[in-house]
Design a protein around this motif. Structure first.
Motif, PDB file in Angstrom:
ATOM      1  N   PRO C 212      -8.102 118.289  64.780  1.00 54.92           N
ATOM      2  CA  PRO C 212      -8.501 117.322  65.830  1.00 54.92           C
ATOM      3  C   PRO C 212      -8.917 118.051  67.132  1.00 54.92           C
ATOM      4  O   PRO C 212      -9.902 117.735  67.788  1.00 54.92           O
ATOM      5  N   THR C 216     -12.480 118.078  68.843  1.00 53.57           N
ATOM      6  CA  THR C 216     -12.787 117.659  70.057  1.00 53.57           C
ATOM      7  C   THR C 216     -13.461 118.520  70.951  1.00 53.57           C
ATOM      8  O   THR C 216     -14.421 118.436  71.855  1.00 53.57           O
ATOM      9  N   ASN C 289     -18.146 111.961  74.420  1.00 46.17           N
ATOM     10  CA  ASN C 289     -16.950 112.042  75.006  1.00 46.17           C
ATOM     11  C   ASN C 289     -16.082 111.299  74.414  1.00 46.17           C
ATOM     12  O   ASN C 289     -14.751 111.515  74.501  1.00 46.17           O
ATOM     13  N   ALA C 292     -14.500 112.339  71.206  1.00 48.05           N
ATOM     14  CA  ALA C 292     -13.827 113.383  71.471  1.00 48.05           C
ATOM     15  C   ALA C 292     -12.318 112.833  71.865  1.00 48.05           C
ATOM     16  O   ALA C 292     -11.333 113.076  71.427  1.00 48.05           O
ATOM     17  N   ILE C 293     -12.377 111.837  72.767  1.00 50.97           N
ATOM     18  CA  ILE C 293     -11.180 111.200  73.212  1.00 50.97           C
ATOM     19  C   ILE C 293     -10.321 110.616  72.259  1.00 50.97           C
ATOM     20  O   ILE C 293      -9.141 110.552  71.980  1.00 50.97           O
ATOM     21  N   ILE C 295     -10.734 110.938  68.897  1.00 47.49           N
ATOM     22  CA  ILE C 295      -9.847 112.189  68.118  1.00 47.49           C
ATOM     23  C   ILE C 295      -8.612 112.488  68.950  1.00 47.49           C
ATOM     24  O   ILE C 295      -7.665 112.690  68.068  1.00 47.49           O
ATOM     25  N   ARG C 296      -9.134 113.031  70.091  1.00 51.65           N
ATOM     26  CA  ARG C 296      -7.663 113.458  70.624  1.00 51.65           C
ATOM     27  C   ARG C 296      -6.494 112.634  70.601  1.00 51.65           C
ATOM     28  O   ARG C 296      -5.289 112.984  70.458  1.00 51.65           O
ATOM     29  N   GLN C 300      -4.623 113.977  67.303  1.00 53.58           N
ATOM     30  CA  GLN C 300      -3.752 115.080  68.036  1.00 53.58           C
ATOM     31  C   GLN C 300      -2.107 115.007  67.624  1.00 53.58           C
ATOM     32  O   GLN C 300      -1.734 113.969  68.312  1.00 53.58           O
TER      33      GLN C 300
END
Ligand SMILES: Nc1ncnc2c1ncn2[C@@H]1O[C@H](COP(=O)(O)OP(=O)(O)OP(=O)(O)O)[C@@H](O)[C@H]1O
Ligand SMILES: Nc1ncnc2c1ncn2[C@@H]1O[C@H](COP(=O)(O)OP(=O)(O)OP(=O)(O)O)[C@@H](O)[C@H]1O
Ligand SMILES: [Mg+2]
Ligand SMILES: [Mg+2]
Ligand SMILES: O=P([O-])([O-])[O-]
Lengths: 284, 297, 303, 304, 284
Positions: C212, C216, C289, C292-293, C295-296, C300
């Motif tokens: 992850p 990201t 973005n 990415a958020i 996934i994070r 994470q």
């Protein structure tokens, strides 16, 4: 000694209520039926306690039983943790510190705190001590005098008087911890809370701090959390033993006060089986 | 008894991995060579002194001269203006995120800030030129300025750099141990006092690193200045003037095309080398500062 | 000065409720907090203004035509199809080049390299440095490199991808290192103590756990590459391309360059087209973005 | 797309020319940014003839374009001025043979801010006063150009040094290619010049006529007096040569070998010349005169 | 009990050499004159020890005295720390594990390890156990059987047999630690090293693990580091007491073995003053 282990697993006592067996003659602080929550998780429940003026009270118990949690609720340090909540009353000088109109910052000034790991600010020794009086806007005739007095009381003055302008980070662990005690004293609190203040110190530094606590006891009320039963036995007037109770439904562990009394009584004549098991090293 | 299996694969993999990280060094060497070779050609014709201290930049005119000072002044202006915007706003945002915001709020605010860093610079450049300079400065504020200004470019660049400054200084602030904050609170300090008197000084080297990195971003940014700062290489004496920065020159020159080996081509690389040298120095300062705050706790 | 002694008498001294406003809510701390909020709000307002501005200008031209049509001399017929495809090609090749390389380098630095060795320290220093080198310098590097190997037309997909790859490689390395570092050492120790080799540990434990974080970081780096124009300008990417790029050696243009090109045209219609294409870029940026958020936050692990 | 095509002023397909059909490959053009819109329009229209031919049009400026052209990097070089001797020498050295084809006309326009109501017409001498190398740092105000002009600082914008426009303008006004004051804003991107002039009351700049026609609110083209009275740049004045000295022809240079060996280049160039009028219209330029067109076709014919 | 603290500060014993007083009948591992370094820093020095087959040996001592460091050098886990170095010999089944041609990976397979914080992999319970056999390329007839066997030995089978495919992260702390023991067993080691395996567990989970250790002792040799003297007394056959000696010149703290013997002897009849001080809670 070889292989004598055949005792049955310890059963936690089913009684939930805390047992307060000590009567404190001159109480300065009272904990009335306190529960502490982190969000939905109840970390400590149903605590009733009194702390005596100019006494040292030790909170002992196995890891995770909520000693630190309770200690932090005594000067509203828990306010700084998101989601932490205190139910019940903590009465200090006759006033509930969680009452309306109470300024938590004032509470913290009056009830100081010393932490497990010495945490001097990365500033000079002098500025570390002067910080508290400055931020609280204390009226001080001479800051130099106040710094000297605080350091003297913390038995550190002689060691540092020639290097007040040097960074506090350069001090040894034991000196740093005494500095933190001096810092706590500088704002003239009534009570000093200490959370395992010697946990990161070597034996010699530990003894120094213990000696210091005995001196401070004349003027301050001290509440100390310790993992080290010997330390509690050495320094405390009274001892409260906590343990964690596992709730049957959820398996959540909640701290409860098991027994409270004079240190002598707790260590020599514990009333509760769990206290005895713990003291005698049968668990923990 | 312990004679293990032979593991040739392990050695090969290790070698490949090492090779991969060696690319970083190759890139640096590549940059240095790529810039140095043409730059040497350039300095054979133009004395280094004339280049660094000359105050007239007209490399492509009949009456050529190669004093880089005008480009440097424009770069200084745009960088200074960008920092004037990015440092206070970035530090304010960082303090808010690290000292006040709950994790849930942080989760929302940080990505929004990150978007600012991701907006394509072409888009920023047009915004600076057409909205900030034309509409805001000239139409609304009636400022006495032309079509371009280092102010418009610097301002927008500053906004773009906010996340860089905010995120690194927030890292530094978050790296300040909780125990300092607790110590401060336990003495009766409020959050503002704790932030300003304990957290901020303790994170100072990290904050400096953030600012320094911001500088290298601003010095190296190209499209915004190429579009909005102007194309005239002149010594800039005020924020409302136009000026060509070092990157602006390279970009503008790249729109034309010069024969490899010609003086014009070499000029591009001489300016590139200067730009690289400046950012390199600035980076080293930043890396040292970061290392200092990493070591402090 | 009240001596310390007095306050210790134990008799109730000052009440805790001082009657004054709590210290956290006095004017100075309140103003301070407002200032902090303002610094963030200014940035956000700026971003919103920018977006609104672009949408107002380009909204009317934003439509299917933008995606399907080739650039033309008439803004009413023009689209950004080759630029969109060009961006996809260049970013795709960049991703293929950098992600494995970046991960490999990061794995070497975090898991295998002896950090006290000068070579590894030099690499680390280099990576940090490269991350702050201006993008245009990478353009100069790629240009010099392509000239060196004798490429006739520098405006080719592989050339652009090379410049952008070198640009974002340090970013990906740094992000991957952070993701790898976030995997607790207990997991490594546990694996190694069972007799797993370092590589087995890396491949089976560390990398899966850091996917992850790597994803990201890579997405954010690629989104940066997507918006870059300066290094591509140096390769001469400011061209009129009226065909779909179809290979590594194919000529190309990208969205940011197309935007730049359109804004340079005399006709107002092209300026609107530029704004419309900016909307695409901004949407892609927000999309990446957002991904990415997502996934994070979703994957994470909190160890 | 079909509907749009119909109203786009594109040459009707099927006018007998099927030269592009079936060919493929690439055509690489570079050079003048002024001429680029023409070649781009041609490429745009040509796609309907030969969808498989990939035409790229880069804009390195006339000089930059010739540099590449003579390095055998391009098939076609767009030029807003004729090739210079030293450029021709380069090509010869590299063994590149080429053919010059006139493709459209342009009026190199001198523009001022629309607010400017005093400068209606400037003589070549006055322009030289403003733009000459000796003006650098000294001529900074309109009233230095003509005492009747108001006290207003000059702001100068114009084409970048790589451009044929720059070469042409400096030659026509200052008498020598490349001779010009350096304290003006040179840009390879003419729209930057538009922005610059539109944004400054005291601005003056020079660029192609198309930018003037497309930006009537931002720019105002002034008349130029080349010795025979004030003439405004229009299609007629440019075509009949009265807009002098700033009326100019635009060219493409075709690599002979490419034309001969690459069918896609041949069919593109043929198509380009044939549809010259539509291309010029689409790109906002002035088409060829009958005479010029005949010349162009002759030149094509010599290529085979 | 109140305020009895007046003993003089403890003086560290000046003798540097370790005292080995225990003779182990069936030694499986020998530590010969081992020093462990981290870069230039010597963390542990001059240790001589023998570990008996199918015995439990406890390493005790105050924080920072190098217990973990020594333990990690017993299966070459220290190799993984940049700059860590072992001088001297560690002989296992007659072979020096630091000798030439020795594959450290094979050493680690033969000498397993369990850590302070339970560290299950973020995989299913089944995969956690199967991981070791898979990576070491062990020949296994039936992985299912091996998983069952390992879990059974670690006294966890009954609790998890219905959720083998679920993530190990969902288990309680005590279950996780037993899973880690099962995982260590899965590759059939001879020795299991445990570094404070109960430090993060509650009393009940601790007892389970202690019970388990007694069962495992029948088939494995166990070496355990513990902070908890009671635990050492409960589980260990032999105990080695370490302390940190402060070098006069540099002030660096280096771990030394003070005393080694049967657990009964160490706790009831310590020969060294420092051991006695530590056991009796006078420091640490
Ligand atoms: N900030 C926090 N948020 C949520 N839960 C917490 C937090 N701090 C402590 N807890 C939980 O509250 C319980 C009591 O913790 P606490 O730290 O008070 O125990 P303790 O008795 O001081 O233990 P120790 O001896 O290990 O310090 C534990 O279950 C702990 O996980
Ligand atoms: N990776 C390392 N690098 C450098 N020094 C280390 C490292 N690990 C431990 N040390 C140092 O070696 C000494 C011994 O540490 P070790 O962890 O072995 O002590 P310990 O007896 O296990 O203590 P504890 O009871 O706190 O776990 C300490 O001074 C420690 O700071
Ligand atoms: Mg605690
Ligand atoms: Mg340890
Ligand atoms: O781009 P030019 O036509 O000015 O060379």
């Amino acid at each position: 000694m070889e292989n004598t282990h055949d005792s049955p697993p310890v059963h936690l006592h089913p009684v939930q209520t805390s047992q307060v067996t000590a009567t404190v003659t001159r109480p300065i602080m009272k904990v009335n039926d306190v529960d502490v929550y982190y969000g939905d998780f109840r970390a400590v429940t149903g605590v009733n306690l009194e702390f005596g003026l100019n006494e040292i009270t030790a909170l002992i118990g196995p890891s995770g039983c909520g000693k630190s949690t309770l200690l932090r609720s005594l000067n509203r340090m828990n306010d700084l943790i998101d989601g932490a909540r205190v139910d019940g009353e903590i009465v200090f000088h006759g006033e509930n510190i969680y009452g309306k109109g109470v300024d938590p910052i004032e509470v913290r000034r009056r009830i100081g705190m010393v932490f497990q790991k010495p945490n001097p600010f990365p500033k000079s020794i002098y500025d570390n001590i002067a910080y508290g009086p400055r931020v609280t806007g204390m009226k001080v005739d001479s800051m130099d005098d106040l710094v000297e007095e605080s350091l003297t009381r913390a038995a550190l003055w002689d060691e540092v008087k020639d290097k007040l302008k040097q960074s506090a980070i350069g001090l040894s662990g034991g000196q740093q911890q005494r500095l933190c005690i001096a810092r706590a004293i500088s704002v003239r609190p009534d009570v000093i809370l200490m959370d395992e203040p010697c946990a990161s110190l070597d034996p010699i530094a530990t003894m120094r701090i213990e000696d210091l606590m005995h001196e401070l006891r004349e003027q301050y009320t001290i509440i100390i959390v310790t993992h080290n039963m010997q330390q509690a036995a050495r320094v405390a007037d009274r001892t409260a033993f906590f343990t964690a109770q596992i709730s049957e439904g959820t398996g959540a562990r909640t701290g409860v006060l098991v027994e409270y009394g004079t240190t002598t009584q707790i260590f020599e004549d514990p009333k509760d089986q769990r206290t005895e098991d713990y003291i005698s090293g049968r668990f923990g | 008894m312990f004679a293990g299996r032979a593991r040739p694969g392990e050695a090969v993999i290790k070698f490949v991995l090492r090779l991969a990280s060696g690319v970083a060094i190759l890139t640096t060497i590549g940059i240095v060579i790529a810039l140095l070779v043409p730059a040497i050609g350039f300095f054979r014709e133009v004395p280094v002194f004339d280049f660094l201290f000359g105050d007239r930049w007209a490399p492509r005119f009949a009456d050529a001269s190669f004093g880089v000072v005008p480009l440097v002044t424009a770069t200084l202006w745009t960088t200074a203006i960008a920092l004037l915007v990015a440092v206070p706003l970035g530090l304010g945002a960082a303090l808010l995120l690290s000292e006040y915001a709950r994790p849930s709020l942080r989760k929302v605010l940080k990505p929004i800030l990150e978007v600012l860093a991701g907006v394509p610079t072409v888009v920023y450049g047009l915004f600076a030129l057409q909205f900030i300079q034309a509409t805001v400065f000239r139409e609304w504020l009636q400022l006495d300025t032309g079509a371009f200004s280092v102010l418009a470019a610097g301002l927008v660049m500053g906004i773009m750099i906010i996340p860089t400054v905010a995120s690194i200084s927030e890292d530094a602030m978050s790296a300040v141990p909780m125990s300092f904050r607790q110590g401060s609170a336990a003495l009766g300090a409020n959050r503002m006092q704790t932030s300003l008197r304990v957290v901020f000084p303790a994170a100072l080297s990290g904050i400096m690193a953030a600012i320094v990195l911001g500088i290298s971003r601003a010095v190296g940014e190209t499209m915004i200045v190429a579009i909005a700062a102007g194309n005239q290489a002149r010594i800039v004496t005020g924020p409302l003037e136009q000026g060509q920065t070092m990157t602006g020159f390279i970009a503008n020159a790249a729109l034309g095309d010069s024969r490899v080996g010609s003086l014009e081509y070499d000029t591009l690389y001489a300016v590139g080398l200067l730009l690289f040298a400046i950012t390199l120095i600035v980076n080293f300062i930043s890396i040292r500062l970061v290392r200092r705050f990493r070591q402090a706790y | 000065m009240r001596s310390l002694q007095d306050s210790l008498a134990g008799a109730p001294t000052m009440p805790l409720s001082t009657g004054k406003r709590p210290r956290e809510q006095r004017p100075a701390p309140m103003i301070f907090l407002i200032v902090l909020w303002l610094s963030l709000l200014i940035a956000v307002v700026f971003l919103i203004t920018l977006i609104v501005n672009i949408v107002l200008e380009g909204g009317s031209r934003f439509g299917l035509q933008l995606f399907t049509e080739y650039p033309a001399s008439d803004p009413d017929r023009a689209g950004a199809r080759p630029a969109i495809l060009g961006s996809i090609w260049v970013i795709g090749v960049t991703a293929v080049l950098t992600i494995p390389l970046g991960i490999a380098a990061a794995v070497h630095l975090e898991e295998f390299a002896d950090k006290r060795h000068w070579f590894n320290r030099a690499i680390e220093l280099n990576v940090q440095n490269l991350a702050a080198v201006p993008s245009i310098v990478y353009g100069l590097l790629a240009l010099a490199f392509l000239t060196l190997v004798g490429v006739r037309d520098k405006n080719i997909v592989i050339g652009g991808a090379l410049a952008l790859s070198l640009l974002i490689l340090p970013v990906i390395i740094i992000a991957t290192r952070e993701a790898i570092r976030a995997v607790p050492s207990e997991i490594r120790d546990g694996s190694l103590a069972l007799g797993a080799t370092k590589w087995q540990t890396t491949w089976r434990q560390v990398l899966p756990a850091s996917v992850p974080g790597i994803a990201t970081g890579s997405i954010l780096a690629l989104s940066r590459a997507l918006g870059e124009a300066a290094p591509l300008l140096l390769l001469g990417a400011l061209v009129f391309v009226s065909f779909d790029p179809n290979g590594l050696l194919s000529g190309f243009t990208t969205l940011p360059i197309q935007i730049f090109n359109w804004t340079g045209r005399p006709q107002e219609g092209f300026h609107e087209l530029a704004a419309a294409a900016s909307i695409i870029l901004l949407m892609l940026l927000l999309l990446m973005n957002g991904l990415a958020i997502f996934i994070r936050n979703r994957y994470q692990k909190r160890w | 797309a079909l509907v749009l095509t119909a109203c786009g002023g594109q040459p009707a397909a099927g006018d007998g020319s099927t030269e592009g059909a079936g060919t493929s490959g690439s055509v690489v053009a570079d050079g003048s940014s002024t001429v680029a819109p023409l070649t781009e329009a041609a490429a745009d229209f040509f796609r309907d003839e030969a969808p498989d031919v990939n035409v790229t049009v880069a804009t390195s400026g006339t000089g930059g374009g010739f540099a590449k052209f003579c390095a055998d990097e391009t098939d076609i070089s767009n030029a807003s001025r004729p090739i210079k001797d030293e450029e021709a020498a380069l090509c010869e050295e590299a063994g590149i043979e080429y053919t010059e084809i006139i493709i459209a006309n342009d009026g190199l326009s001198v523009v001022v801010n629309p607010e400017n109501d005093f400068a209606q017409c400037l003589t070549v001498e006055q322009l030289n006063t403003i733009w000459g190398p000796e003006a650098e740092g000294t001529v900074t105000n309109w009233n230095q150009v003509d005492p009747s002009f108001p006290d207003l600082p000059l702001a100068l914008f114009g084409a970048g040094t790589d451009s044929g426009t720059f070469d042409y303008f400096t030659d026509a006004i200052n008498g020598e290619e490349g001779a010009i004051r350096t304290d003006y804003s040179p840009s390879e991107d003419d729209n930057i010049t538009v922005q610059g002039v539109a944004g400054d009351e005291g601005a003056i700049g020079f660029l192609g006529l198309s930018y003037v026609e497309e930006n009537p609110d931002s720019l105002k083209a002034i008349e130029v007096d080349g010795g025979a009275g004030c003439v405004a740049p229009t299609a007629e004045t440019v075509q009949d040569g009265t807009y002098s000295p700033l009326g100019r022809p635009l060219f493409i240079y075709v690599n002979n070998a490419s034309y001969a060996d690459k069918p896609q280049v041949k069919s593109f160039v043929d198509f380009y010349v044939e549809s010259e009028a539509e291309v010029a219209e689409a790109a906002l330029f002035i088409g060829l005169t009958e005479e010029q067109k005949a010349t162009a076709q002759d030149e094509l014919a010599t290529l085979g």
